[in-house]
Design a protein around this motif. Structure first.
Motif: not given
Length: 277
Positions: A8-12, A137-146, A160-170
């Motif tokens: 169950v993702g933010s977009n799909t 993702g649609g709602g978050s950016l994940e970063i991991a290293a090791g 996330g791409a969808a979150r930022l578009t919704r909250d910041w861009l019109t």
């Protein structure tokens, strides 16, 4: 063993049927998905709407029927940032469970990063050395290293791409000042954690997962998906996109190699590892 994975993702919302064998790669059998865009159906500030809750319940019913038809023995169900961040996320999942019997587990952001890193590590193997993974993702950016299968650092940011578009861009296209404000916000968020990512040492290989990065790679001239998962695809710093550009710049990455596996495969691999126990 035949497993079903409900993502169950933010977009799909995606249901995938997989044949799993310990020591072997997951073999996809059947795929069913719907573009519910959960993050776009918020009411009263930050609550998932009743209509999207009904759509999710309907999808779970469809997934259960497919699971029965395909002979699925076990169902793995999880949700990510859209449900995790919604004020009524737990309530929505409780309603779905009451109606369908399916318990959907909300993955914490750090666990999401760790499982996606596991998928990337298994795909590229030990010869990759110290691995750095990015996932938009649609709602978050994940970063991991090791250096191992368990990352030294795992981070989840609300970028996330969808979150930022919704909250910041019109508007389409958005006003230049909106884009500048978004760019400053994204860079400040990533910069706060850049030292944590760099502390274990520079990566030997930097990779990217998720649909967003696959689309950026395609725009940059990478081979289409029809050519299969084993064709090398990459995203360069020149590809643009606010979050990808900021992450690559602040983490000193000129190129990211695209990994076909991501969170779903990480969840599957973690379960496959326990099949003989």
């Amino acid at each position: 063993m035949r497993l079903g994975v409900l993502d169950v993702g933010s977009n799909t919302v995606h249901f995938l049927v997989i044949d799993a064998l310990q020591g072997g790669r997951p073999l996809p059998v059947f795929s069913h998905k719907a573009e519910l865009h959960l993050g776009d159906h918020l009411v009263e500030g930050n609550r998932l709407s009743a209509s999207v809750t009904r759509q999710l319940r309907t999808f779970v019913d469809e997934a259960l029927q497919i699971a029965e038809d395909k002979g699925v023995e076990e169902l793995l169900a999880f949700a990510t940032s859209a449900v995790r961040d919604a004020a009524n996320g737990d309530e929505v999942l409780a309603r779905v469970k009451d109606a369908t019997g399916v318990a959907i587990r909300v993955l914490p952001g750090e666990e999401e990063a760790r499982l996606t890193f596991l998928a990337a590590r298994r795909w590229f193997g030990w010869s990759s050395g110290r691995l750095l993974m990015l996932d938009i993702g649609g709602g978050s950016l994940e970063i991991a290293a090791g250096i191992d299968e368990e990352p030294d650092v795992a981070i989840s940011l609300p970028l996330g791409a969808a979150r930022l578009t919704r909250d910041w861009l019109t508007g389409n296209p958005p006003a230049p000042e909106q884009v500048r404000q978004l760019r400053r916000h994204v860079r400040a968020e990533i910069a706060r954690r850049a030292a944590d990512v760099a502390r274990p040492g520079p990566p030997d290989r930097a990779v990217a997962t998720s649909k967003t990065f696959r689309q950026l790679a395609r725009i940059s001239g990478a081979a289409p998906s029809a050519e299969g998962p084993y064709v090398r695809r990459s995203v360069t710093h020149a590809a643009g996109a606010v979050v990808a550009d900021a992450a690559m710049d602040l983490l000193g990455l000129a190129e990211l190699e695209v990994c076909p596996w991501a969170l779903r495969e990480g969840v599957l691999l973690r379960r496959i590892d326990t099949l003989a126990t």
